[in-house]
Design an enzyme around this catalytic site. Sequence first.
Site, mmCIF file in Angstrom:
data_model
loop_
_atom_site.group_PDB
_atom_site.id
_atom_site.type_symbol
_atom_site.label_atom_id
_atom_site.label_comp_id
_atom_site.label_asym_id
_atom_site.label_seq_id
_atom_site.Cartn_x
_atom_site.Cartn_y
_atom_site.Cartn_z
ATOM 1 N N GLY A 25 19.452 14.466 45.081
ATOM 2 C CA GLY A 25 19.105 14.214 43.694
ATOM 3 C C GLY A 25 18.260 12.989 43.457
ATOM 4 C CE LYS A 35 19.841 15.941 40.666
ATOM 5 N NZ LYS A 35 19.360 15.721 39.290
ATOM 6 C CB SER A 77 20.380 12.816 34.275
ATOM 7 O OG SER A 77 21.596 13.238 34.845
ATOM 8 C CG ASN A 78 15.641 11.293 34.158
ATOM 9 O OD1 ASN A 78 15.342 10.193 33.719
ATOM 10 N ND2 ASN A 78 16.298 11.439 35.303
#
Length: 269
Positions: free
Chosen positions: A163, A137, A17-18
């Site tokens: 996560g 996760k 996501s990052n």
Amino acid sequence: MSKWERDPVSGFVALGSNGEYVSLGESEAAQFVSVVSKCAHKQGRPLIAGAGCESTTTTIRRCQVLSEAGADALLVITPHYYSHFLSEERFRAHFVAVADKSPKPVIIYNVPFYSHVNLSLECIVTLSQHPNIIAIKDNSLDMPRMAEIVQLTRENNFSVLVGSGNYFLPALKAGAVGCIAAVANVLSDQLSNLQTCYERGEMAEANEMHQKLQLPNQLLTRKYGVAGVKYAMALRGFKPGSVRSPLTDIEPKSEAAREIESCLGDLLL
């Protein structure tokens, strides 16, 4: 990546996501994984790559492409754009179809914060029985439920990873074996040390580290997101580059910059 070489991390995640995976096309994602996997494997560490897409067919192809590029496992997010029209059975069928055709093992990415979908306990337990689905996760941050997942999947050669860095210690107590967290981009050594202390039974030290991670994790993941992570990485000496539009960078000397700098303080020393 050489900056992480001395940190006792177990492996790396690319295109999470990052890592702004939603902003990268297939060829760019493959190129990135190819470069990162060489660095990871040189250090003797595995690479997990984000491969989840909205359609089953596209996800399967992305798994195949990123496997060829060097990924050792694929992190697959729950499809969510049409989630109001999808039943638990359709989510299960998606992951099974992907795992059936993925050249490398699949890790379920359950992240309600982004997907607005929280896979049911029953669905996760069923999926854990698939030989090519090796872990989850879980970002649901429900520790009693996580403990249930651990208990009900124990016999399936299935691992549970949390996560979020600020839930790492409670997750370890619930039976999780590790953590994939945005704050690890900046404070990987602290997270690794927390787990080491927990496994040694040094609970006072583990609790102290847990408390120190709370505010940094909140700022970098919930308040400022990708831009916050990149700004903090730059403070540690990385060159993370800019976020992709429509996201915007955090400007030096801004209120956000001062808040992050003040929060991290001695943790970066």
